[in-house]
Design a protein around this motif. Structure first.
Motif, PDB file in Angstrom:
ATOM      1  N   LEU A   1      30.632  50.004  23.484  1.00 51.77           N
ATOM      2  CA  LEU A   1      31.952  50.610  23.667  1.00 51.77           C
ATOM      3  C   LEU A   1      33.040  49.742  23.046  1.00 51.77           C
ATOM      4  CD1 LEU A   1      31.570  51.744  27.393  1.00 51.77           C
ATOM      5  CD2 LEU A   1      31.531  53.206  25.358  1.00 51.77           C
ATOM      6  N   TYR A   2      32.847  48.418  23.110  1.00 51.09           N
ATOM      7  CA  TYR A   2      33.806  47.494  22.489  1.00 51.09           C
ATOM      8  C   TYR A   2      33.852  47.705  20.980  1.00 51.09           C
ATOM      9  CZ  TYR A   2      35.526  43.110  20.525  1.00 51.09           C
ATOM     10  OH  TYR A   2      36.206  42.181  19.781  1.00 51.09           O
TER      11      TYR A   2
ATOM     12  N   GLU B   1      40.803  46.691  22.185  1.00 48.62           N
ATOM     13  CA  GLU B   1      39.489  46.348  22.735  1.00 48.62           C
ATOM     14  C   GLU B   1      39.331  44.843  22.946  1.00 48.62           C
ATOM     15  OE1 GLU B   1      38.831  47.278  18.286  1.00 48.62           O
ATOM     16  OE2 GLU B   1      40.028  48.007  19.989  1.00 48.62           O
TER      17      GLU B   1
ATOM     18  N   TYR C   1      39.203  42.884  26.270  1.00 55.37           N
ATOM     19  CA  TYR C   1      37.949  42.657  27.001  1.00 55.37           C
ATOM     20  C   TYR C   1      37.013  41.684  26.283  1.00 55.37           C
ATOM     21  CZ  TYR C   1      39.584  46.889  29.304  1.00 55.37           C
ATOM     22  OH  TYR C   1      40.349  47.816  29.981  1.00 55.37           O
TER      23      TYR C   1
ATOM     24  N   LYS D   1      28.813  47.603  27.838  1.00 56.24           N
ATOM     25  CA  LYS D   1      30.178  47.444  27.326  1.00 56.24           C
ATOM     26  C   LYS D   1      30.257  47.040  25.854  1.00 56.24           C
ATOM     27  CE  LYS D   1      31.844  44.614  30.449  1.00 56.24           C
ATOM     28  NZ  LYS D   1      32.853  43.850  31.222  1.00 56.24           N
ATOM     29  N   THR D   2      29.247  46.348  25.340  1.00 59.31           N
ATOM     30  CA  THR D   2      29.316  45.900  23.950  1.00 59.31           C
ATOM     31  C   THR D   2      29.412  47.071  22.968  1.00 59.31           C
ATOM     32  OG1 THR D   2      28.121  43.866  24.481  1.00 59.31           O
ATOM     33  CG2 THR D   2      28.215  44.505  22.165  1.00 59.31           C
TER      34      THR D   2
ATOM     35  N   TRP E   1      36.642  54.373  28.152  1.00 58.99           N
ATOM     36  CA  TRP E   1      35.333  54.156  28.771  1.00 58.99           C
ATOM     37  C   TRP E   1      35.036  52.676  28.938  1.00 58.99           C
ATOM     38  CZ3 TRP E   1      32.988  57.339  31.663  1.00 58.99           C
ATOM     39  CH2 TRP E   1      33.060  58.714  31.439  1.00 58.99           C
ATOM     40  N   LEU E   2      35.491  51.864  28.001  1.00 58.54           N
ATOM     41  CA  LEU E   2      35.282  50.421  28.114  1.00 58.54           C
ATOM     42  C   LEU E   2      35.980  49.898  29.364  1.00 58.54           C
ATOM     43  CD1 LEU E   2      34.280  47.712  27.037  1.00 58.54           C
ATOM     44  CD2 LEU E   2      36.283  47.635  25.532  1.00 58.54           C
TER      45      LEU E   2
ATOM     46  N   HIS F   1      34.233  48.474  32.692  1.00 60.92           N
ATOM     47  CA  HIS F   1      34.630  47.113  33.046  1.00 60.92           C
ATOM     48  C   HIS F   1      34.909  47.025  34.545  1.00 60.92           C
ATOM     49  CE1 HIS F   1      36.506  43.155  32.649  1.00 60.92           C
ATOM     50  NE2 HIS F   1      37.508  43.618  33.382  1.00 60.92           N
TER      51      HIS F   1
ATOM     52  N   ASP G   1      36.340  52.320  22.126  1.00 66.47           N
ATOM     53  CA  ASP G   1      36.585  53.351  23.141  1.00 66.47           C
ATOM     54  C   ASP G   1      37.183  52.686  24.381  1.00 66.47           C
ATOM     55  OD1 ASP G   1      36.514  55.427  24.965  1.00 66.47           O
ATOM     56  OD2 ASP G   1      34.610  56.220  24.212  1.00 66.47           O
TER      57      ASP G   1
END
Length: 247
Positions: free
Chosen positions: A207-208, A110, A113, A204-205, A215-216, A220, A212
């Motif tokens: 998911l980060y 992760e 990202y 996104k945060t 999905w992230l 993105h 994940d």
């Protein structure tokens, strides 16, 4: 003197849509042109797409990281071989390199990202501050573009002797702040970009922190170039309505 255009070489229309932020001062707007056409879209999306797909397939960090770097390098080399501008491809490579180093050293996928999230947070804070102090950032960008304040112009102005004839291109950077209509327009336009960065962080945060990656990586891409092009168009529309006569 410039070489005259040949009949077999298509020339760009005088008012053709521009690329990137320069599109904000154009008479027309083309999302495809703004992102650099199909090639620009590929350069922006391919390395990240390769990383997500490779991670889903191999569920290992090494292969996706190497694959994304290779994809970014191929895009840069293709530009060099064809002797076309490499700025966009190099920018993408730099972003990929930061993500790769962060993910590799931490061992967490992760973190590929993480740099992007921090950058978005930084932009969000800066833009909010410019709105709060009534100096919306979009105003400086648009007025600089309208004044032709290129890096060459900045260097020329820096070397000009005090008292030289002719208006300074820097004057346009502050004159608009005394115009209530322009101030309102640029504030609205800057809020659009605040919304872009806030939406990216809001989606996104979580998911980060959940780790994940599939999905992230998907969001993105979805909240990258497509959303950027949409907000750029909305900014152009807002600014265009307030464009000065003859602009």
């Amino acid at each position: 003197m410039s070489e005259p255009a040949r009949d077999d070489v298509p020339t760009q229309p005088e008012h053709a849509p521009a690329r990137g932020m320069r599109a904000l001062t154009g008479e027309e707007f083309s999302a495809a042109q703004a992102v650099g056409g199909v090639r620009g879209l590929v350069e922006a999306v391919l390395p990240g797409l390769v990383f997500v797909v490779a991670f889903v397939i191999f569920t290992d960090l090494t292969v996706p990281l190497i694959a994304s770097v290779v994809a970014a390098l191929v895009l840069v080399v293709a530009r060099l071989v064809q002797r076309t501008p490499v700025t966009q491809a190099l920018g993408g490579l730099l972003g990929i390199a930061i993500g790769v180093v962060w993910a590799w050293t931490s061992g967490e996928a992760e973190n590929y990202y993480a740099g992007g999230l921090l950058l978005n947070a930084g932009y969000l804070v800066v833009l909010l501050v410019t709105i709060l102090v009534r100096r919306p950032a979009v105003g400086y960008v648009v007025e600089a573009l309208r004044a032709g304040l290129t890096p060459d112009a900045v260097r020329a102005e820096a070397g000009r002797e005090p008292g030289s004839d002719g208006p300074s291109p820097f004057a346009a950077l502050t004159a608009w702040r005394d115009d209530p209509a322009k101030l309102r327009t640029y504030t609205i336009a800057t809020w659009l970009w605040v919304g872009l960065f806030a939406l990216r962080l809001a989606v996104k945060t979580p998911l980060y922190f959940a780790g994940d990656i599939a999905w992230l990586g998907t969001f993105h891409l979805l909240l990258g170039v497509p959303l950027w092009a949409l907000v750029l168009y909305l900014t152009w529309y807002v600014v265009r309505r307030q464009a000065p006569e003859g602009a």
